[in-house]
Design an enzyme around this catalytic site. Structure first.
Site, PDB file in Angstrom:
ATOM      1  N   LYS A  16       0.808  -1.219   0.000  1.00  0.00           N
ATOM      2  CA  LYS A  16       0.000   0.000   0.000  1.00  0.00           C
ATOM      3  C   LYS A  16       0.847   1.279   0.000  1.00  0.00           C
ATOM      4  O   LYS A  16       0.440   2.280  -0.593  1.00  0.00           O
ATOM      5  CB  LYS A  16      -0.953   0.011   1.183  1.00  0.00           C
ATOM      6  CG  LYS A  16      -0.294   0.003   2.536  1.00  0.00           C
ATOM      7  CD  LYS A  16      -1.332  -0.011   3.638  1.00  0.00           C
ATOM      8  CE  LYS A  16      -0.682  -0.096   5.004  1.00  0.00           C
ATOM      9  NZ  LYS A  16       0.273   0.985   5.257  1.00  0.00           N
ATOM     10  N   THR A  17       2.028   1.250   0.649  1.00  0.00           N
ATOM     11  CA  THR A  17       2.877   2.452   0.638  1.00  0.00           C
ATOM     12  C   THR A  17       3.311   2.779  -0.785  1.00  0.00           C
ATOM     13  O   THR A  17       3.332   3.943  -1.200  1.00  0.00           O
ATOM     14  CB  THR A  17       4.111   2.240   1.535  1.00  0.00           C
ATOM     15  OG1 THR A  17       3.678   1.903   2.850  1.00  0.00           O
ATOM     16  CG2 THR A  17       4.954   3.498   1.586  1.00  0.00           C
ATOM     17  N   ASP A 200      -3.416   7.395   4.367  1.00  0.00           N
ATOM     18  CA  ASP A 200      -2.912   6.038   4.623  1.00  0.00           C
ATOM     19  C   ASP A 200      -3.576   5.485   5.884  1.00  0.00           C
ATOM     20  O   ASP A 200      -3.989   6.247   6.768  1.00  0.00           O
ATOM     21  CB  ASP A 200      -1.395   6.107   4.813  1.00  0.00           C
ATOM     22  CG  ASP A 200      -0.739   4.737   4.816  1.00  0.00           C
ATOM     23  OD1 ASP A 200      -1.414   3.754   4.452  1.00  0.00           O
ATOM     24  OD2 ASP A 200       0.446   4.651   5.169  1.00  0.00           O
ATOM     25  N   GLU A 201      -3.668   4.148   5.985  1.00  0.00           N
ATOM     26  CA  GLU A 201      -4.207   3.469   7.176  1.00  0.00           C
ATOM     27  C   GLU A 201      -5.556   4.071   7.597  1.00  0.00           C
ATOM     28  O   GLU A 201      -5.796   4.370   8.774  1.00  0.00           O
ATOM     29  CB  GLU A 201      -3.214   3.551   8.347  1.00  0.00           C
ATOM     30  CG  GLU A 201      -1.850   2.973   8.059  1.00  0.00           C
ATOM     31  CD  GLU A 201      -1.827   1.440   8.092  1.00  0.00           C
ATOM     32  OE1 GLU A 201      -2.906   0.829   8.127  1.00  0.00           O
ATOM     33  OE2 GLU A 201      -0.726   0.867   8.053  1.00  0.00           O
ATOM     34  N   GLN A 231      -7.744  -5.191   9.149  1.00  0.00           N
ATOM     35  CA  GLN A 231      -6.612  -4.944  10.042  1.00  0.00           C
ATOM     36  C   GLN A 231      -6.888  -3.791  11.006  1.00  0.00           C
ATOM     37  O   GLN A 231      -5.958  -3.182  11.535  1.00  0.00           O
ATOM     38  CB  GLN A 231      -5.341  -4.648   9.238  1.00  0.00           C
ATOM     39  CG  GLN A 231      -4.836  -5.832   8.429  1.00  0.00           C
ATOM     40  CD  GLN A 231      -3.459  -5.581   7.855  1.00  0.00           C
ATOM     41  OE1 GLN A 231      -2.447  -5.616   8.552  1.00  0.00           O
ATOM     42  NE2 GLN A 231      -3.410  -5.323   6.559  1.00  0.00           N
ATOM     43  N   ARG A 580       1.519 -11.952   9.363  1.00  0.00           N
ATOM     44  CA  ARG A 580       2.903 -11.504   9.588  1.00  0.00           C
ATOM     45  C   ARG A 580       3.890 -12.538   9.045  1.00  0.00           C
ATOM     46  O   ARG A 580       5.068 -12.240   8.869  1.00  0.00           O
ATOM     47  CB  ARG A 580       3.193 -11.324  11.082  1.00  0.00           C
ATOM     48  CG  ARG A 580       2.380 -10.275  11.840  1.00  0.00           C
ATOM     49  CD  ARG A 580       2.319  -8.949  11.168  1.00  0.00           C
ATOM     50  NE  ARG A 580       1.135  -8.855  10.320  1.00  0.00           N
ATOM     51  CZ  ARG A 580       0.960  -7.957   9.360  1.00  0.00           C
ATOM     52  NH1 ARG A 580       1.918  -7.095   9.087  1.00  0.00           N
ATOM     53  NH2 ARG A 580      -0.150  -7.932   8.639  1.00  0.00           N
TER      54      ARG A 580
END
Length: 719
Positions: A16-17, A200-201, A231, A580
């Site tokens: 996503k970044t 973002d987020e 998330q 993770r």
């Protein structure tokens, strides 16, 4: 949708970044906007710096002209530019969290606030919580006396900050929001300037942050939000996962881009994550996939006890480090995750015994945690009242009115008399009450066992009550209760050395605690196993991950049963933990676990049941012992999947077992039922074990805590 609003559901490990920075670069390169016309919001300074670094590498732009930063950083930038309009001095100072707490303590003392009733940390959290909801003191409804006092303090605190020309973190966002809302000319200026807003987020935004963003959005502004509702794990901090659905309805209107290809994990891990999260009903929906192949199945280990589970993890980490017919893994690429900080104590002990260097990420080792060190200081004073370091640590903790001046006078007196601070105490002073407490503890614990002694001291000292009254003190209480478990475990197996057998159990235990708090944790830069809570693991990735403590009441946590949508957030937390792992994932749980100083019989987490059997490889066949616990006996035997015949005797609780059957009758009671107790008041049954005359139920009584009660004697009444 190059020029429209867009919501991007970016799954774990989907990059996503890169999406955000590539989007900004494309907007600038295509001539749709100048660098100064972009507003990009992140949640951490690290993420903001990374975006700026990537952009300046891609484009010849001056980073000073970019409005890229955190919510608080950008709010500060806005207020600096318009300090007069916002009612702040040009050189206003920002209070960090500790500075704010100091300001609250100073005001509390000036107003003669009873700190036993209104602890400074609680007042600080109240103020910040109201500000994050967009409320000033005048807006907060005060329906009871406690809230009225908190609101009065909130108003006085705001007046003090205004008078001194300072602003805390929450104030930065609220004041910049109020500025834009009331000043139409300024609002129109920024709406015309920022043609594109990227966030973002987005799943971690709270209500005020979303409202703040919307003030920048004019008729020609395009919003681009990137997030993952699966998330969203920070509800306890005020994050509102519903903002994603609201954004989709208000702006993107069905234009949702799903980034579902995962570049991190292998197929079996992703299939497990997809299967688990599909049980949540409040989600926008997506399905992760990878082109990297299925990889290994998920390895499942069932320990007889939490110590057994910890030993397995230590042994398996050693095996991964050595390698299986090939190059071994570096320890830094292996993580052990746990739901509660208190779990780390048993794990640390096993790692220490196995000589495995480790690092606790985002936190302290168990025996270094402040609340544990406070408890140890009380115990050291019981063992040796002349311990001045321990005296200074807890003489005024919990607060009992022993100020810095009193301590200075004690130190002067001790120096004159060449004695200890304890000996120098005047019995008629406030410090005299503390001295009396230590003397009483020495008498009261004289004939107690070590774990009984530790439990008595942490309660009688006031530590448990103090942390229970903190809004977010549950973890600290759990850690103090885990100290009782550590004392109970001490002396078992080979925990005590021959030298320690020669001294009192308390002194031996204190020596053991000091050694375990020593320098065996890895130094910075050393290859070390990574240990952390699942919350701390968000955004990280590892070649191998151990998800430990997968038991009902622990993960999902028992408090989630009481919270609105709590179970769904716990499942999202498990989803984060699973994703993770790159190559290998271990799921571990224990049949018994020491909690609150007693052995608790555990049921496997429902999350294990929600992962298809075909994705799992059970490492533990049926344990060779005469009788299993009642919970697992009633669960029955499960046939292993076709590809795992060698483990066909493995026990696993079926969905109709008591861990999953919310309507299972326990001598007239059932899990989920509201009940009342003569002493503890109203509560909800959250767990149960045994049958007939041996039946016990676990009841969450809210402020009174969670209690195990024997049905035959507790005299519970259905509410």
């Amino acid at each position: 949708m190059p020029d429209g609003h867009a919501l991007v559901l970016a799954g774990a490990g989907s990059g996503k970044t890169r999406v955000l920075t590539t989007r900004i670069a494309w907007l600038i390169q295509s001539g749709r906007v100048t660098p100064g016309g972009v507003l990009a919001v992140t949640f951490t300074n690290k993420a903001a710096r990374e975006m700026v670094t990537r952009l300046t590498a891609m484009l010849p732009v001056n980073p000073r002209g970019l409005w890229i930063g955190t919510f608080h950083g950008l709010a500060n930038r806005l207020l600096r530019a318009h300090h007069q309009e916002s009612g702040l001095p040009r050189e206003f100072q920002i209070l960090d969290t500790q500075d704010q707490l100091s300001a609250v303590k100073r005001l509390s003392k000036a107003l003669n606030i009873d700190e036993d009733r209104f602890a400074p940390r609680d007042l600080q959290r109240f103020i910040n919580g109201q500000k994050e909801e967009g409320l000033r003191a005048r807006d907060v409804p005060a329906g009871d006396e406690v809230t009225r006092k908190q609101v009065e303090f909130f108003a006085a605190y705001d007046e003090q900050c205004q008078r001194e020309g300072v602003a805390d973190f929450a104030e930065l966002l609220l004041r910049s929001y109020e500025l834009l809302k009331r000043n139409e000319i300024l609002r129109q200026h920024y709406q015309a300037r920022f043609r594109y807003i990227l966030v973002d987020e987005f799943q971690d935004t709270n209500r005020l942050q979303y409202r703040w963003l919307k003030l920048f959005a004019g008729a020609e502004t395009r919003l681009f939000a990137v997030g993952d509702d699966d998330q969203s794990i920070y509800g306890f901090r005020g994050a509102n996962v519903g903002n994603l659905a609201e954004f989709e309805k208000e702006y993107s209107k069905g234009k949702v881009v799903r980034l579902e290809q995962n570049y991190r994990s292998q197929g079996n891990i992703l299939d497990a994550a997809n299967a688990l999260i599909s049980n949540n009903t409040q989600r926008l929906g997506k399905n992760l996939w990878t082109s990297e192949g299925q990889g290994d199945p998920l390895r499942v280990f069932e320990g007889e006890s939490d110590a057994d589970e910890a030993r397995f993890i230590a042994e398996e980490v050693s095996a991964l480090r050595r390698g299986e017919g090939g190059a071994g893994m570096r320890l830094v690429d292996i993580a052990v995750l746990y739901r509660s900080n208190a779990q780390s104590r048993v794990l640390e002990h096993a790692l220490f015994g196995a000589g495995i260097p480790y690092r606790v990420y985002g936190g302290l080792r168990f025996f270094e945690r402040a609340e544990v060190k406070h408890a140890l200081a009380y115990l050291r004073l019981v063992a040796n009242p002349s311990d001045d370091n321990s005296f200074l640590r807890v003489a005024n903790f919990p607060p009992r009115g022993i100020g810095a001046r009193s301590v200075e006078q004690l130190q002067d007196a001790a120096k004159r008399n060449a004695g200890s601070l304890f000996d120098a105490v005047d019995t008629k002073s406030k410090a005299g009450n503390f001295k009396k407490l230590i003397e009483e503890l020495q008498i009261e614990t004289k004939d107690l066992s070590l774990p009984e002694m530790v439990e008595h001291v942490i309660h009688r000292s006031g530590l448990i009550e103090h942390f229970k009254n903190e809004r977010e003190g549950a973890d600290r209480v759990e850690n103090l209760e885990e100290l009782v478990n550590a004392a109970a475990a001490f002396g078992q197996d080979d925990a005590r050395t021959e030298a320690e057998e020669e001294i009192s159990p308390l002194v031996a235990f204190l020596s053991h605690a000091a050694l375990e708090a020593g320098d065996h944790q890895a130094a910075e830069g050393q290859d070390a196993l990574q240990m952390m809570t699942v919350h701390s693991a968000k955004g990280l990735e590892f070649n191998a991950v151990f998800m430990s403590g997968l038991e009902e009441g622990l993960f999902p946590h028992e408090q989630s049963v009481m919270a609105k949508d709590g179970l769904e957030e716990e499942r999202r937390l498990a989803y984060v933990a699973i994703t993770r792992a790159r190559k290998r994932l271990y799921l571990t749980f224990a049949q018994t676990r020491m909690l609150h100083g007693q052995t608790r019989y555990s049921l496997a987490s429902r999350f294990l049941e929600e992962i298809p059997e075909g994705l799992k490889k059970w490492l533990t066949p049926r344990f060779a012992r005469q009788q299993r616990t009642m919970s697992f006996e009633s669960a029955g035997r499960r046939q292993a999947p076709a590809d795992n015949r060698d483990n066909k005797d493995t026990y696993f609780p079926k969905k109709e077992s008591i861990g999953y059957a919310r309507d299972r009758d326990m001598s007239g009671f059932r899990i989920g039922q509201n009940v009342t107790h003569a002493k503890f008041g109203s509560g909800v049954i959250v767990d149960a074990e045994g049958d007939g005359g041996d039946a016990r139920v676990q009841v969450n009584f809210g402020k009174q805590g969670v209690k195990w009660l024997a049905v035959a004697v507790a005299k519970l009444q259905a509410a």
